[in-house]
Write an enzyme that holds these catalytic residues in place. Structure first.
Site, PDB file in Angstrom:
ATOM      1  N   TRP A   8      -4.820  14.087   8.645  1.00 34.68           N
ATOM      2  CA  TRP A   8      -3.356  14.160   8.740  1.00 34.68           C
ATOM      3  C   TRP A   8      -2.788  15.515   8.348  1.00 34.68           C
ATOM      4  O   TRP A   8      -1.592  15.671   8.243  1.00 34.68           O
ATOM      5  CB  TRP A   8      -2.718  13.044   7.918  1.00 34.68           C
ATOM      6  CG  TRP A   8      -3.315  12.818   6.559  1.00 34.68           C
ATOM      7  CD1 TRP A   8      -4.275  11.904   6.252  1.00 34.68           C
ATOM      8  CD2 TRP A   8      -3.007  13.518   5.340  1.00 34.68           C
ATOM      9  NE1 TRP A   8      -4.591  11.984   4.913  1.00 34.68           N
ATOM     10  CE2 TRP A   8      -3.830  12.960   4.327  1.00 34.68           C
ATOM     11  CE3 TRP A   8      -2.137  14.549   4.997  1.00 34.68           C
ATOM     12  CZ2 TRP A   8      -3.800  13.413   3.004  1.00 34.68           C
ATOM     13  CZ3 TRP A   8      -2.109  14.986   3.678  1.00 34.68           C
ATOM     14  CH2 TRP A   8      -2.931  14.427   2.706  1.00 34.68           C
TER      15      TRP A   8
ATOM     16  N   ASN B 164       0.848  -1.188   0.000  1.00 25.97           N
ATOM     17  CA  ASN B 164       0.000   0.000   0.000  1.00 25.97           C
ATOM     18  C   ASN B 164       0.881   1.235   0.000  1.00 25.97           C
ATOM     19  O   ASN B 164       1.776   1.372   0.837  1.00 25.97           O
ATOM     20  CB  ASN B 164      -0.869   0.029   1.267  1.00 25.97           C
ATOM     21  CG  ASN B 164      -1.950   1.080   1.192  1.00 25.97           C
ATOM     22  OD1 ASN B 164      -2.857   0.989   0.364  1.00 25.97           O
ATOM     23  ND2 ASN B 164      -1.844   2.109   2.017  1.00 25.97           N
ATOM     24  N   GLU B 165       0.634   2.109  -0.951  1.00 30.57           N
ATOM     25  CA  GLU B 165       1.360   3.381  -0.992  1.00 30.57           C
ATOM     26  C   GLU B 165       2.838   3.206  -0.635  1.00 30.57           C
ATOM     27  O   GLU B 165       3.332   3.756   0.367  1.00 30.57           O
ATOM     28  CB  GLU B 165       0.734   4.417  -0.067  1.00 30.57           C
ATOM     29  CG  GLU B 165      -0.608   4.899  -0.553  1.00 30.57           C
ATOM     30  CD  GLU B 165      -1.130   6.098   0.240  1.00 30.57           C
ATOM     31  OE1 GLU B 165      -0.647   6.346   1.361  1.00 30.57           O
ATOM     32  OE2 GLU B 165      -2.004   6.793  -0.281  1.00 30.57           O
TER      33      GLU B 165
ATOM     34  N   PHE C 194     -10.475  10.094  13.061  1.00 31.91           N
ATOM     35  CA  PHE C 194     -11.120  11.339  12.618  1.00 31.91           C
ATOM     36  C   PHE C 194     -11.071  11.524  11.101  1.00 31.91           C
ATOM     37  O   PHE C 194     -11.308  12.613  10.591  1.00 31.91           O
ATOM     38  CB  PHE C 194     -10.513  12.547  13.335  1.00 31.91           C
ATOM     39  CG  PHE C 194     -10.847  12.569  14.796  1.00 31.91           C
ATOM     40  CD1 PHE C 194     -12.167  12.634  15.223  1.00 31.91           C
ATOM     41  CD2 PHE C 194      -9.846  12.468  15.752  1.00 31.91           C
ATOM     42  CE1 PHE C 194     -12.491  12.617  16.577  1.00 31.91           C
ATOM     43  CE2 PHE C 194     -10.150  12.454  17.106  1.00 31.91           C
ATOM     44  CZ  PHE C 194     -11.479  12.523  17.518  1.00 31.91           C
TER      45      PHE C 194
ATOM     46  N   GLU D  76      -6.550   6.997  12.731  1.00 33.02           N
ATOM     47  CA  GLU D  76      -7.352   7.573  11.656  1.00 33.02           C
ATOM     48  C   GLU D  76      -8.828   7.681  12.010  1.00 33.02           C
ATOM     49  O   GLU D  76      -9.681   7.771  11.133  1.00 33.02           O
ATOM     50  CB  GLU D  76      -7.133   6.756  10.366  1.00 33.02           C
ATOM     51  CG  GLU D  76      -5.685   6.876   9.930  1.00 33.02           C
ATOM     52  CD  GLU D  76      -5.375   6.288   8.569  1.00 33.02           C
ATOM     53  OE1 GLU D  76      -4.708   6.947   7.761  1.00 33.02           O
ATOM     54  OE2 GLU D  76      -5.797   5.143   8.332  1.00 33.02           O
TER      55      GLU D  76
ATOM     56  N   GLU E 135      -8.023   5.578  -3.835  1.00 37.37           N
ATOM     57  CA  GLU E 135      -8.469   6.228  -2.599  1.00 37.37           C
ATOM     58  C   GLU E 135      -8.640   7.711  -2.841  1.00 37.37           C
ATOM     59  O   GLU E 135      -7.814   8.329  -3.504  1.00 37.37           O
ATOM     60  CB  GLU E 135      -7.400   6.140  -1.502  1.00 37.37           C
ATOM     61  CG  GLU E 135      -7.091   4.785  -0.959  1.00 37.37           C
ATOM     62  CD  GLU E 135      -5.983   4.886   0.104  1.00 37.37           C
ATOM     63  OE1 GLU E 135      -5.774   5.972   0.674  1.00 37.37           O
ATOM     64  OE2 GLU E 135      -5.327   3.859   0.337  1.00 37.37           O
TER      65      GLU E 135
HETATM   66  C1  GLA Z   1      -3.407   6.815   2.570  1.00 36.77           C
HETATM   67  C2  GLA Z   1      -3.410   5.364   3.002  1.00 36.77           C
HETATM   68  C3  GLA Z   1      -4.654   4.981   3.749  1.00 36.77           C
HETATM   69  C4  GLA Z   1      -5.053   6.065   4.716  1.00 36.77           C
HETATM   70  C5  GLA Z   1      -5.227   7.357   3.968  1.00 36.77           C
HETATM   71  C6  GLA Z   1      -5.667   8.502   4.845  1.00 36.77           C
HETATM   72  O1  GLA Z   1      -3.998   7.019   1.367  1.00 36.77           O
HETATM   73  O2  GLA Z   1      -3.243   4.493   1.925  1.00 36.77           O
HETATM   74  O3  GLA Z   1      -4.385   3.785   4.436  1.00 36.77           O
HETATM   75  O4  GLA Z   1      -4.053   6.216   5.671  1.00 36.77           O
HETATM   76  O5  GLA Z   1      -3.993   7.719   3.416  1.00 36.77           O
HETATM   77  O6  GLA Z   1      -5.890   9.675   4.103  1.00 36.77           O
END
Ligand code: GLA
Ligand code: GLA
Length: 668
Positions: free
Chosen positions: A318, A148-149, A360, A358, A310
Site C-alpha cells: 500500500w 479491525n483497525e 502483493f 492485497e 500485525e
Molecule cells: C492493516 C489491516 C490488514 C491489512 C494490512 C496490510 O494492518 O489490518 O487487514 O490490510 O493492513 O498491511
C-alpha cells in the site's frame, strides 16, 4: 484481567475462506512447522457469515475452529464487523461512509460505514451477538478481536447522520448550552455564530482558501474518535456477556502518521492493548520509528505487556514503492517489539492471497512457497520465540518519558498555522531518535492528570505540546519544582484545550517554569537555516524569545532577532527546565540531549557501538538484556549471562554478528 498467555504468541491473520479445503489441511501442517501458536480469524468474514440480513452460515467457521483447536492452535476470534457486506449499504444507505465533500463512498473497499448510523450499529451488534453466543465458550477461543483497525478508512464521517450525532455530543459536552459552544469555538470570528442547534453541521469542505472553524474541527475529531469508541464498547459488552473471562482487544495502529483516534481514551476500554505496525519503505532508519511506536503501545498499555497483532514478513502493497525486507530484518523487527514489551508477535497475514487488493502483500506463507527466505525466517523466528517464553509478563523500567498528545497533533494537522513545517510527529521522533542513539529507554505517556504519573521519571519531554491546560502545566511545573527535569520545545502550551491562545507572551502557563517568554514567532522559509551563537544550526523556526529567569545556552545570531534566546536552562525549585526553541540539526540536537540527559542523571541501558540497540526487560524472576545489531558489521559487547536464542553462556566480549539479535538472561 490475568495474563492472557503463558508463552509468546506467534501467528497472524488467517483468512481460510479465501482458499479451498485441501489448503486448510496444508495450513495446519505448515503452522506446526513454523511453531504458530495463535491465529486471528474471521476479521473480514461478515459477507460469508451473514449472506443476507439475519441469515447466518457458520458451518465453515465451526469446522475451522474445531480443526485449529485439535491442532493446538488458539484463536483470536473476530466479531467480523470490520467490513460490511454489500446488502447492508443497499438496504440501509445511511450506513455508508460520507467524506468531507459530502460524497457517499461506494461498496467495494472495506470499512465502508458511518459510525453514527444506528442501522450499522444494530447490524454489527446483531452479528456480534450471534458470533459471541456461538463461540463464547469454544475452547479454541483465547481472545476476542473486535472489528479491525478502527478509523483506518473512515475516521471522520461527514454525513447528516453524523451531524445529528455530533450535535448530541456537543449538547452533552457543553451541558446543553449553545452559548458555550459559541464561546469555545470563538464563533464571533467570520460571522460563524450559531443561534439554533440545527445550524451546526459537520465541518465539511468550505469555500476556497478557507477552512472550517479550528475548534469545531478539534471537537469533531474528538467526537469522531468517541463515535467509533461507542461502537467498540457496545460490541465488547455483548462479547463479555457471552464469553466471560476471555480478554477482548481491538488492534490499534501505532504506525507512523496515524493519529485519528485518541488512543489514550481507547486504551482504557480494552482488556489487552494490541497494535499493528508497518515500516515505511522510504524511512532509512525505520528501526527507530518502530522503537518509538512500540514504546507508544507499551505506554497505552500502561506498562503492561501488549500484543503486536500485525506486522509484515516482508513488503506491504500500500505504499508507492514497497521495499522487501533484507535477510534477518524480519527477526530484528520482531525482537525489537518483544524487547519493548510485546508478548506476542503476529502478522498480516498467514498465507499470501492470490486475488484481491492485497495479493502483493507479503505473508508467512509466500506465493513461492516453502523454499524461500521468508519461510526459512518464519520457521526460525517461531523457534526463537519458543526459547523466550520465560519473558512473558516481564516489564520495562525507564527514567525518561515523552508526553504524547493526540489532541495537539490534531490541532497541528490543521491549516492556518504560522508554518506548514510545524510537524508534531517528526519533532517528537527527532527527540526520540537522539535518545535511541544513546540507548536511553523512553516511556511514552499521556499529558499528566496528576504529579504521581511523573515522579518516577528523572526527565520529562513535552515536544510541541501545543494544546495544554493550565492544570497540566501546573502539574508539570510542580514536578520540576520538586526536583524533576523538563525539556519543552517551541510551539508548546500556545493554546488551551479549546485552542484559544494564552495571552501575555507565548508559552503561556509554562513561562514560569521555563523562565522564558516569547513575544513573536519568526518562522523560517523552506530550506532556510539559521545559526546560533554556539555554532548549532537550526531550521523551520525562530522567534523573539527572551529569558525572564532562565540562563541562556544559545541565542540566535540573526541581528534582527535582538539576541533572542534559542536554548535555555532554568532552575526552578529543586529541578531544571530546558527550552528548545527551534528545530536543531540532528547532530546538534544529539549533543544538546546528551548534555540534558547527563545533567538529569539519566543512564543508558548499557554501552554499545552506534546502531546496536540495547533494551532490558525485568520481572521478579530476573532481567533480560536484548541486544539488536542494526549495523553491517559484527560487534563486541560487554555482557554476561545465558544467551537464550543460541543457548550459550556469554561472558565479556560476546560477539554479535551483523544484523543479528541476542537475548541474555542476566546473572542476578
Ligand atoms: C492493516 C489491516 C490488514 C491489512 C494490512 C496490510 O494492518 O489490518 O487487514 O490490510 O493492513 O498491511
Ligand atoms: C483579507 C481579508 C481579511 C483577512 C486578511 C488576512 O484581506 O479581507 O479579512 O482575512 O485577508 O490576510
Amino acid at each position: 484481567m490475568k495474563p492472557w498467555q503463558s508463552s509468546i504468541w506467534y501467528g497472524g491473520d488467517y483468512n481460510p475462506e479465501q482458499w479451498p479445503k485441501n489448503i486448510w489441511t496444508e495450513d495446519l501442517a505448515l503452522m506446526a512447522e513454523a511453531g504458530v501458536t495463535t491465529v486471528s480469524l474471521g476479521i473480514f468474514s461478515w459477507a460469508n457469515l451473514e449472506p443476507s440480513e439475519g441469515n447466518y452460515t457458520f458451518g465453515w467457521l465451526d469446522e475451522i475452529l474445531d480443526n485449529l483447536h485439535t491442532s493446538g492452535i488458539s484463536v483470536d476470534l473476530a466479531n467480523a464487523t470490520a467490513s460490511p457486506p454489500a446488502w447492508l449499504g443497499i438496504k440501509y444507505p445511511d450506513t455508508r461512509f460520507t467524506d468531507q465533500y459530502g460524497v457517499v463512498r461506494s461498496h467495494g473497499g472495506r470499512q465502508n460505514f458511518c459510525a453514527s448510523s444506528q442501522n450499522y450499529r444494530s447490524a454489527a451488534q446483531a452479528l456480534t451477538e450471534q458470533i459471541a453466543n456461538r463461540y463464547g465458550k469454544h475452547p479454541a477461543v483465547a481472545m476476542w478481536h473486535v472489528h479491525n483497525e478502527y478509523a483506518c478508512h473512515n475516521a471522520r464521517d461527514y454525513s447528516e447522520t453524523s451531524a445529528k450525532a455530533f450535535r448530541q455530543w456537543l449538547r452533552y459536552k457543553y451541558l446543553d448550552s449553545l452559548k458555550d459552544v459559541n464561546r469555545a469555538w470563538g464563533t464571533d470570528f467570520w460571522s460563524q455564530r450559531y443561534h439554533q442547534w440545527d445550524e451546526i453541521g459537520t465541518p465539511k469542505i468550505t469555500p476556497d482558501g478557507t477552512s472550517p472553524n479550528p475548534t469545531m474541527q478539534l471537537d469533531f475529531a474528538r467526537f469522531s474518535s468517541d463515535a467509533l469508541l461507542e461502537c467498540f464498547i457496545a460490541e465488547r459488552d455483548i462479547i463479555r456477556r457471552h464469553s466471560p473471562g476471555k480478554p477482548i482487544t481491538t488492534n490499534f495502529m501505532t504506525i507512523r502518521g496515524f493519529n485519528k483516534l485518541d488512543y489514550w481514551k481507547w486504551a482504557r476500554e480494552v482488556d489487552v492493548v494490541s497494535t499493528d505496525h508497518y515500516l515505511m519503505s522510504n524511512d532509512p532508519d525505520s528501526q527507530i520509528e518502530l522503537a518509538m511506536q512500540a514504546d507508544t503501545t507499551r505506554g497505552l498499555a500502561l506498562g503492561r505487556p501488549w500484543l503486536l497483532m500485525e506486522h509484515s514478513t516482508s513488503a506491504v502493497n500500500w505504499q508507492p514503492r514497497n521495499r522487501a525486507k533484507e535477510p534477518k530484518e524480519l527477526i530484528r523487527n520482531s525482537i525489537q517489539h518483544l524487547a519493548r514489551g510485546a508478548d506476542g508477535i503476529m502478522f498480516f497475514q498467514w498465507r499470501a492471497s492470490i486475488a484481491g487488493s492485497e495479493k502483493f502483500h507479503s505473508a508467512l506463507v509466500p506465493h513461492a512457497g516453502r523454499e524461500t527466505k521468508v519461510w526459512r525466517e518464519v520457521v526460525q523466528l517461531g523457534n526463537n520465540l519458543k526459547k523466550l517464553s520465560e519473558l512473558v509478563n516481564s516489564q520495562i523500567e525507564n527514567s525518561v518519558a515523552i508526553v504524547w498528545d493526540y489532541e495537539s497533533w490534531w490541532a497541528l494537522d490543521q491549516p492556518n498555522l504560522p508554518s506548514m513545517d510545524l510537524n508534531y510527529l517528526n519533532q517528537g521522533l527527532e527527540i526520540y531518535r537522539s535518545l535511541w542513539n544513546m540507548n536511553i529507554g523512553v516511556d511514552i505517556i499521556q499529558k499528566p492528570d496528576s504529579i504521581d504519573e511523573l515522579t518516577k521519571y528523572k526527565l520529562i519531554i513535552t515536544p510541541m505540546t501545543y494544546l495544554m491546560s493550565k492544570n497540566s502545566a501546573s502539574i508539570i511545573s510542580e514536578y520540576v519544582k520538586s526536583g524533576g527535569n523538563l525539556v519543552t520545545t517551541y510551539f508548546s502550551a500556545i493554546s488551551d484545550l479549546n485552542d484559544h491562545i494564552y495571552l501575555g507572551g507565548y508559552l503561556g502557563p509554562l513561562r514560569d517554569v521555563l523562565g522564558v517568554t516569547v513575544e513573536e514567532f519568526a518562522p523560517l522559509m523552506a530550506e532556510q537555516t539559521v545559526l546560533l551563537n554556539n555554532g548549532y544550526q537550526a531550521s523551520v523556526w525562530s522567534e523573539r524569545a527572551f529569558a525572564t529567569s532562565a540562563q541562556t545556552i544559545a541565542h540566535y545570531q540573526d541581528p534582527s532577532l535582538d539576541k533572542s534566546v534559542a536554548l535555555t536552562k532554568n532552575t526552578f525549585g529543586r529541578g531544571f527546565a530546558w527550552y528548545l526553541g527551534t528545530k536543531l540539526k540532528p547532530k546538534d540536537l544529539q549533543e544538546f540531549m546528551r548534555k540534558v540527559t547527563k545533567q538529569s542523571k539519566v543512564k543508558p541501558v548499557g554501552d554499545a557501538p552506534e546502531g546496536v540497540e540495547l533494551i532490558r526487560r525485568v520481572s521478579d524472576k530476573g532481567s533480560w538484556l536484548f541486544a539488536i545489531n542494526h549495523t553491517n558489521t559484527s560487534t563486541k559487547l560487554l555482557v554476561e549471562g545465558d544467551e537464550l536464542i543460541r543457548g550459550i553462556i556469554v561472558k565479556n566480549n560476546f560477539k554479535l554478528p551483523a544484523g543479528e539479535v541476542a537475548v541474555i538472561r542476566e546473572q542476578k
